[in-house]
Design a protein around this motif. Structure first.
Motif, PDB file in Angstrom:
ATOM      1  N   PRO A 217       2.291 -24.760  -7.151  1.00  0.00           N
ATOM      2  CA  PRO A 217       1.775 -23.415  -6.841  1.00  0.00           C
ATOM      3  C   PRO A 217       2.525 -22.776  -5.688  1.00  0.00           C
ATOM      4  O   PRO A 217       3.195 -23.439  -4.891  1.00  0.00           O
ATOM      5  N   LYS A 218       2.419 -21.452  -5.599  1.00  0.00           N
ATOM      6  CA  LYS A 218       2.985 -20.729  -4.472  1.00  0.00           C
ATOM      7  C   LYS A 218       2.119 -20.969  -3.244  1.00  0.00           C
ATOM      8  O   LYS A 218       0.894 -20.881  -3.310  1.00  0.00           O
ATOM      9  N   LEU A 219       2.779 -21.253  -2.156  1.00  0.00           N
ATOM     10  CA  LEU A 219       2.066 -21.625  -0.929  1.00  0.00           C
ATOM     11  C   LEU A 219       2.360 -20.601   0.158  1.00  0.00           C
ATOM     12  O   LEU A 219       2.907 -20.922   1.215  1.00  0.00           O
ATOM     13  N   GLU A 220       2.014 -19.356  -0.097  1.00  0.00           N
ATOM     14  CA  GLU A 220       2.226 -18.307   0.893  1.00  0.00           C
ATOM     15  C   GLU A 220       1.227 -18.472   2.030  1.00  0.00           C
ATOM     16  O   GLU A 220       0.028 -18.608   1.807  1.00  0.00           O
ATOM     17  N   GLY A 221       1.747 -18.450   3.249  1.00  0.00           N
ATOM     18  CA  GLY A 221       0.903 -18.627   4.421  1.00  0.00           C
ATOM     19  C   GLY A 221       0.781 -20.064   4.866  1.00  0.00           C
ATOM     20  O   GLY A 221      -0.004 -20.363   5.774  1.00  0.00           O
ATOM     21  N   PHE A 222       1.551 -20.975   4.226  1.00  0.00           N
ATOM     22  CA  PHE A 222       1.491 -22.399   4.573  1.00  0.00           C
ATOM     23  C   PHE A 222       2.890 -22.908   4.885  1.00  0.00           C
ATOM     24  O   PHE A 222       3.891 -22.446   4.327  1.00  0.00           O
ATOM     25  N   TRP A 223       2.947 -23.874   5.783  1.00  0.00           N
ATOM     26  CA  TRP A 223       4.120 -24.736   5.964  1.00  0.00           C
ATOM     27  C   TRP A 223       3.796 -26.027   5.240  1.00  0.00           C
ATOM     28  O   TRP A 223       2.782 -26.662   5.517  1.00  0.00           O
ATOM     29  N   LEU A 250       0.544 -36.479  -9.741  1.00  0.00           N
ATOM     30  CA  LEU A 250       1.845 -35.837  -9.907  1.00  0.00           C
ATOM     31  C   LEU A 250       2.499 -35.511  -8.569  1.00  0.00           C
ATOM     32  O   LEU A 250       3.664 -35.823  -8.344  1.00  0.00           O
ATOM     33  N   ARG A 251       1.782 -34.855  -7.684  1.00  0.00           N
ATOM     34  CA  ARG A 251       2.317 -34.481  -6.377  1.00  0.00           C
ATOM     35  C   ARG A 251       1.192 -34.535  -5.353  1.00  0.00           C
ATOM     36  O   ARG A 251       0.031 -34.315  -5.668  1.00  0.00           O
ATOM     37  N   ARG A 252       1.608 -34.798  -4.117  1.00  0.00           N
ATOM     38  CA  ARG A 252       0.676 -34.699  -2.992  1.00  0.00           C
ATOM     39  C   ARG A 252       1.440 -34.115  -1.814  1.00  0.00           C
ATOM     40  O   ARG A 252       2.471 -34.652  -1.420  1.00  0.00           O
ATOM     41  N   ARG A 253       0.967 -32.996  -1.290  1.00  0.00           N
ATOM     42  CA  ARG A 253       1.652 -32.292  -0.215  1.00  0.00           C
ATOM     43  C   ARG A 253       0.696 -32.005   0.933  1.00  0.00           C
ATOM     44  O   ARG A 253      -0.491 -31.752   0.714  1.00  0.00           O
ATOM     45  N   ALA A 254       1.273 -32.047   2.139  1.00  0.00           N
ATOM     46  CA  ALA A 254       0.528 -31.675   3.341  1.00  0.00           C
ATOM     47  C   ALA A 254       0.768 -30.196   3.617  1.00  0.00           C
ATOM     48  O   ALA A 254       1.913 -29.741   3.659  1.00  0.00           O
ATOM     49  N   LEU A 255      -0.295 -29.438   3.788  1.00  0.00           N
ATOM     50  CA  LEU A 255      -0.217 -28.004   4.029  1.00  0.00           C
ATOM     51  C   LEU A 255      -0.710 -27.700   5.440  1.00  0.00           C
ATOM     52  O   LEU A 255      -1.764 -28.194   5.855  1.00  0.00           O
ATOM     53  N   PHE A 256       0.063 -26.885   6.151  1.00  0.00           N
ATOM     54  CA  PHE A 256      -0.301 -26.452   7.494  1.00  0.00           C
ATOM     55  C   PHE A 256      -0.376 -24.920   7.478  1.00  0.00           C
ATOM     56  O   PHE A 256       0.666 -24.256   7.399  1.00  0.00           O
ATOM     57  N   PRO A 257      -1.558 -24.326   7.528  1.00  0.00           N
ATOM     58  CA  PRO A 257      -1.647 -22.862   7.527  1.00  0.00           C
ATOM     59  C   PRO A 257      -1.061 -22.280   8.808  1.00  0.00           C
ATOM     60  O   PRO A 257      -1.257 -22.817   9.904  1.00  0.00           O
ATOM     61  N   VAL A 258      -0.343 -21.180   8.668  1.00  0.00           N
ATOM     62  CA  VAL A 258       0.310 -20.550   9.817  1.00  0.00           C
ATOM     63  C   VAL A 258      -0.409 -19.274  10.242  1.00  0.00           C
ATOM     64  O   VAL A 258       0.018 -18.650  11.214  1.00  0.00           O
ATOM     65  N   LYS A 259      -1.469 -18.900   9.543  1.00  0.00           N
ATOM     66  CA  LYS A 259      -2.222 -17.715   9.931  1.00  0.00           C
ATOM     67  C   LYS A 259      -3.672 -17.913   9.533  1.00  0.00           C
ATOM     68  O   LYS A 259      -3.995 -18.719   8.647  1.00  0.00           O
ATOM     69  N   ALA A 260      -4.559 -17.178  10.221  1.00  0.00           N
ATOM     70  CA  ALA A 260      -5.986 -17.286   9.954  1.00  0.00           C
ATOM     71  C   ALA A 260      -6.372 -16.392   8.788  1.00  0.00           C
ATOM     72  O   ALA A 260      -5.661 -15.467   8.408  1.00  0.00           O
ATOM     73  N   GLY A 261      -7.557 -16.687   8.216  1.00  0.00           N
ATOM     74  CA  GLY A 261      -8.052 -15.922   7.082  1.00  0.00           C
ATOM     75  C   GLY A 261      -8.280 -16.815   5.875  1.00  0.00           C
ATOM     76  O   GLY A 261      -8.180 -18.047   5.947  1.00  0.00           O
ATOM     77  N   THR A 262      -8.595 -16.202   4.748  1.00  0.00           N
ATOM     78  CA  THR A 262      -8.780 -16.922   3.488  1.00  0.00           C
ATOM     79  C   THR A 262      -7.474 -16.882   2.710  1.00  0.00           C
ATOM     80  O   THR A 262      -7.053 -15.820   2.242  1.00  0.00           O
ATOM     81  N   LEU A 263      -6.832 -18.041   2.573  1.00  0.00           N
ATOM     82  CA  LEU A 263      -5.546 -18.138   1.900  1.00  0.00           C
ATOM     83  C   LEU A 263      -5.746 -18.662   0.484  1.00  0.00           C
ATOM     84  O   LEU A 263      -6.580 -19.547   0.246  1.00  0.00           O
ATOM     85  N   THR A 264      -4.962 -18.143  -0.448  1.00  0.00           N
ATOM     86  CA  THR A 264      -5.076 -18.498  -1.860  1.00  0.00           C
ATOM     87  C   THR A 264      -3.906 -19.381  -2.285  1.00  0.00           C
ATOM     88  O   THR A 264      -2.753 -19.094  -1.945  1.00  0.00           O
ATOM     89  N   ILE A 265      -4.226 -20.429  -3.017  1.00  0.00           N
ATOM     90  CA  ILE A 265      -3.219 -21.315  -3.616  1.00  0.00           C
ATOM     91  C   ILE A 265      -3.245 -21.072  -5.118  1.00  0.00           C
ATOM     92  O   ILE A 265      -4.264 -21.321  -5.774  1.00  0.00           O
ATOM     93  N   ALA A 268      -1.086 -24.546 -10.481  1.00  0.00           N
ATOM     94  CA  ALA A 268       0.134 -25.261 -10.847  1.00  0.00           C
ATOM     95  C   ALA A 268       0.219 -25.354 -12.369  1.00  0.00           C
ATOM     96  O   ALA A 268      -0.781 -25.168 -13.081  1.00  0.00           O
ATOM     97  N   GLU A 269       1.418 -25.645 -12.871  1.00  0.00           N
ATOM     98  CA  GLU A 269       1.634 -25.765 -14.313  1.00  0.00           C
ATOM     99  C   GLU A 269       2.448 -27.014 -14.604  1.00  0.00           C
ATOM    100  O   GLU A 269       3.247 -27.454 -13.762  1.00  0.00           O
ATOM    101  N   ALA A 270       2.250 -27.571 -15.802  1.00  0.00           N
ATOM    102  CA  ALA A 270       2.982 -28.777 -16.197  1.00  0.00           C
ATOM    103  C   ALA A 270       3.132 -28.818 -17.702  1.00  0.00           C
ATOM    104  O   ALA A 270       2.221 -28.395 -18.450  1.00  0.00           O
ATOM    105  N   ASN A 288      -6.314 -25.391 -11.857  1.00  0.00           N
ATOM    106  CA  ASN A 288      -7.205 -24.437 -11.213  1.00  0.00           C
ATOM    107  C   ASN A 288      -6.574 -23.901  -9.929  1.00  0.00           C
ATOM    108  O   ASN A 288      -5.711 -24.530  -9.325  1.00  0.00           O
ATOM    109  N   GLY A 289      -6.976 -22.702  -9.534  1.00  0.00           N
ATOM    110  CA  GLY A 289      -6.559 -22.155  -8.244  1.00  0.00           C
ATOM    111  C   GLY A 289      -7.485 -22.619  -7.137  1.00  0.00           C
ATOM    112  O   GLY A 289      -8.600 -23.097  -7.378  1.00  0.00           O
ATOM    113  N   LEU A 290      -7.017 -22.490  -5.892  1.00  0.00           N
ATOM    114  CA  LEU A 290      -7.793 -22.951  -4.749  1.00  0.00           C
ATOM    115  C   LEU A 290      -7.778 -21.885  -3.659  1.00  0.00           C
ATOM    116  O   LEU A 290      -6.889 -21.036  -3.602  1.00  0.00           O
ATOM    117  N   LYS A 291      -8.760 -21.963  -2.784  1.00  0.00           N
ATOM    118  CA  LYS A 291      -8.837 -21.107  -1.611  1.00  0.00           C
ATOM    119  C   LYS A 291      -9.112 -21.957  -0.383  1.00  0.00           C
ATOM    120  O   LYS A 291      -9.878 -22.922  -0.462  1.00  0.00           O
TER     121      LYS A 291
END
Length: 617
Positions: A217-223, A250-265, A268-270, A288-291
């Motif tokens: 998935p696109k991880l806008e707002g995350f490192w 399949l994958r496991r990633r650590a996400l670090f948000p860089v800004k406050a608020g409700t971020l959307t993930i 993913a597709e396979a 499914n999508g996540l918040k």
């Protein structure tokens, strides 16, 4: 004689045998559910029970149109009951279990099940279900699961759910119950800069052959940092809403948000291939999508803290050596290690007295994930060159951060370090950026006599009367004309020498400039290959040779300040002076291992060419 009573005895024995035989119960047939009120996202268990049915009996399970069958199972058991001296009671129980999920809300009816035996039909009672939107309760079998006491409940600083990486139960999608893709987070509410772990699983009840493509998935707002990426499919048994599945990570990633608020993930597709060999079938699945709810850092932050300074950190400073001779480098390592976003933090910058010249650092990162947590260290390595002798102090450093586990700010500090700089060989107490060995002419041996000294001169002459007159001798004419010819020869030689040296002095600039450009061309061949020190040595020799040709004076051994003054006195433009000093500084740093990047070499080469190009003779 006839025997009497034998018939009655046989009859009594048969009655006693029948009385002692086991008793079989009547057929019992019914259905039940584990709860009558569910949500549209809940699954529940329907059990159809048959007791003491004949072997030829046929069971027709209900087919409710408003419910989706997620899984089915069949089990049987036999029980024997003994009571006093009576007959044994044998009971055979067969249970058909269906895991169902409602497709709509309202008052829904589960139709009766049907049992057919020889000449007789049994029907169960229908069951009415109340279905509401959403999820109302746990999956089948989880509601009555006993909860064990937490042995670590009295330790407030321990965060066991984080360390274990617990995730919520996945929801079985409608229409893809046999194979679906599920994305989950270990936590959906974190602080800015705090880690949350994204896991992507395949849940399957069919055989998998391969996973052909995965689009994260696109991880806008995350490192993001990769934690685990398996190269082979390895499944484990999991029960989802009462249904058994094989779960494949399949994958496991650590996400670090860089800004406050409700971020959307985004989902993913396979592309997944099921089955084996020629029976394989390729399917496309979307997760499914996540918040994520990201909270800002609480008030009261110490000055200078950044959003990336979140986690648990320890700062240290390593200085080697602490006692050094003038002209020798000192290595200072500023190390920040702990748990958090290692690659996005910035350790404090090293400061030093003016007598210690600090070069730009090199950064080294080392990640060591542990229990799905990103941890490791970031090291900034500085090169420090002493400029004079004495005792100097490197001040203490500090790094403020926010610890989300303790929900408070903290500061980690280092101790100040004292460095002693001693005079080097020859007793020099200060040095410029560019030092060259000096030629000791006073100690050079000159006019050394042999052990026996000089021998006395000895002359041997024999005097005799000439046989002929002097002017008649053969040597007279050459002897008379010889000095005249010698005089003319000396005059011609002087003119030739004057012309020769005049030409050499006039062409010296051009000749030395040409040699410097050739050396710079040789250095250009070392940009992409060869050692770093060899490249910077060639550039330094080329530039110093060129400056000597243009300034008409040696420049090796001059400090930067003196060299700058000589160039200013020669009328060199300020921009050209600054470029020349920059190249010499970069070459000085390259001799000690800095400037290894290709971009830095190209920049130094371009600046050196700019210094030489267009310089007036």
């Amino acid at each position: 004689m006839r025997r009497t009573g034998s018939g009655w005895a046989a009859l009594l024995a048969g009655i006693a045998l029948l009385a002692s035989a086991p008793a079989w119960a009547d057929v019992e047939f019914y259905q039940k559910v584990d709860r009558n009120e569910v949500g549209t996202e809940d699954s529940f268990r329907l059990s159809v029970v048959v007791v003491d049915a004949p072997p030829s009996a046929q069971v027709q399970l209900p087919s409710p149109k408003d419910f989706e069958v997620l899984s089915s199972a069949r089990g049987s058991q036999r029980s024997i009951q003994l009571s006093g001296g009576g007959p044994a009671v044998i009971q055979d129980v067969t249970t058909h279990t269906l895991i169902l999920r409602a497709t709509r809300t309202g008052k829904l009816l589960i139709p009766p099940a049907v049992l057919t035996t020889a000449g007789r039909t049994y029907r169960t009672e229908p069951i009415e279900m109340t279905v509401k939107p959403g999820r109302l309760g746990p999956a089948p079998g989880q509601a009555t699961r006993p909860s064990l006491p937490d042995p670590f409940r009295n330790f407030p600083s321990s965060d066991r759910s984080e360390d274990m990486g617990e995730e919520d139960d996945p929801v079985i999608p409608r229409g893809d119950t046999d194979l679906f893709l599920r994305a989950s987070l270990d936590r959906d509410e974190v602080y800015v800069g705090e880690q949350t772990t994204l896991s992507l699983f395949i849940y399957s009840r069919v055989d998998l052959s391969s996973v052909d493509a995965v689009t994260m998935p696109k991880l806008e707002g995350f490192w993001s940092e990769d934690v685990e990426s398996p190269t082979q499919l390895s499944g484990e048994q999991r029960i989802v809403n009462g249904v058994p599945y094989r779960a494949y990570l399949l994958r496991r990633r650590a996400l670090f948000p860089v800004k406050a608020g409700t971020l959307t993930i985004t989902p993913a597709e396979a592309d997944i291939t099921t089955g084996f060999l020629f029976a394989g079938h390729r399917v496309h699945r979307v997760s499914n999508g996540l918040k994520v709810k990201v909270k800002p850092l609480p008030p009261g932050a110490p000055p200078g803290i950044a959003n990336a300074n979140v986690g648990s950190w320890q700062l240290s400073m390593d200085v080697t050596p602490t006692r050094v001779e003038l002209g020798q480098p000192i290595t200072v390592k500023v190390i920040l290690e702990g748990t958090g976003n290692v690659k996005n933090i910035t350790p404090p910058k090293l400061t030093a007295p003016a007598s210690l010249k600090v070069y730009d650092p090199t950064t080294t990162d080392k990640l060591t994930p542990n229990k799905n947590k990103i941890q490791g260290r970031r090291m900034m390595e500085y090169l420090v060159m002493p400029q004079r002798t004495g005792t100097f102090t490197l001040p203490a450093l500090e790094f403020p951060y926010f610890d989300p586990r303790r929900r408070e700010y903290d500061v980690t500090r280092t101790d100040p370090v004292t460095v002693t700089v001693e005079a080097g060989e020859g007793g020099v107490t200060s040095t410029g950026p560019l030092a060259a060995p000096t030629h000791d002419a006073a100690n050079e041996q000159k006019n050394v006599l042999s052990a026996s000294g000089l021998r006395p001169l000895r002359y041997q002459a024999r005097f005799m009367a000439p046989a002929r007159e002097l002017w008649e001798q053969a040597f007279f004419l050459p002897a008379v004309l010889g000095p005249v010819g010698l005089l003319f020869g000396v005059l011609l030689l002087g003119q030739a020498r004057e012309r020769f040296f005049t030409q050499t002095e006039a062409g010296r600039n051009k000749q030395q400039a040409r040699a410097a450009r050739k050396r710079l061309a040789a250095a250009e061949k070392l940009v992409g290959e060869g050692s770093t020190s060899a490249f910077y040595a060639e550039v330094e020799k080329a530039l110093t040779g060129f400056l000597e040709a243009r300034l008409h004076t040696p420049v090796v051994g001059l400090t930067r300040e003196v060299l700058g003054e000589k160039m200013a006195a020669a009328g060199v433009a300020p921009e050209r002076r600054s470029r020349a000093l920059f190249v010499l500084e970069a070459c000085d740093m390259g001799r000690f291992g800095g400037g290894a990047e290709l971009s830095e070499r190209n920049r130094v080469l371009d600046e050196a060419e700019a210094v030489m190009e267009g310089w007036e003779k």
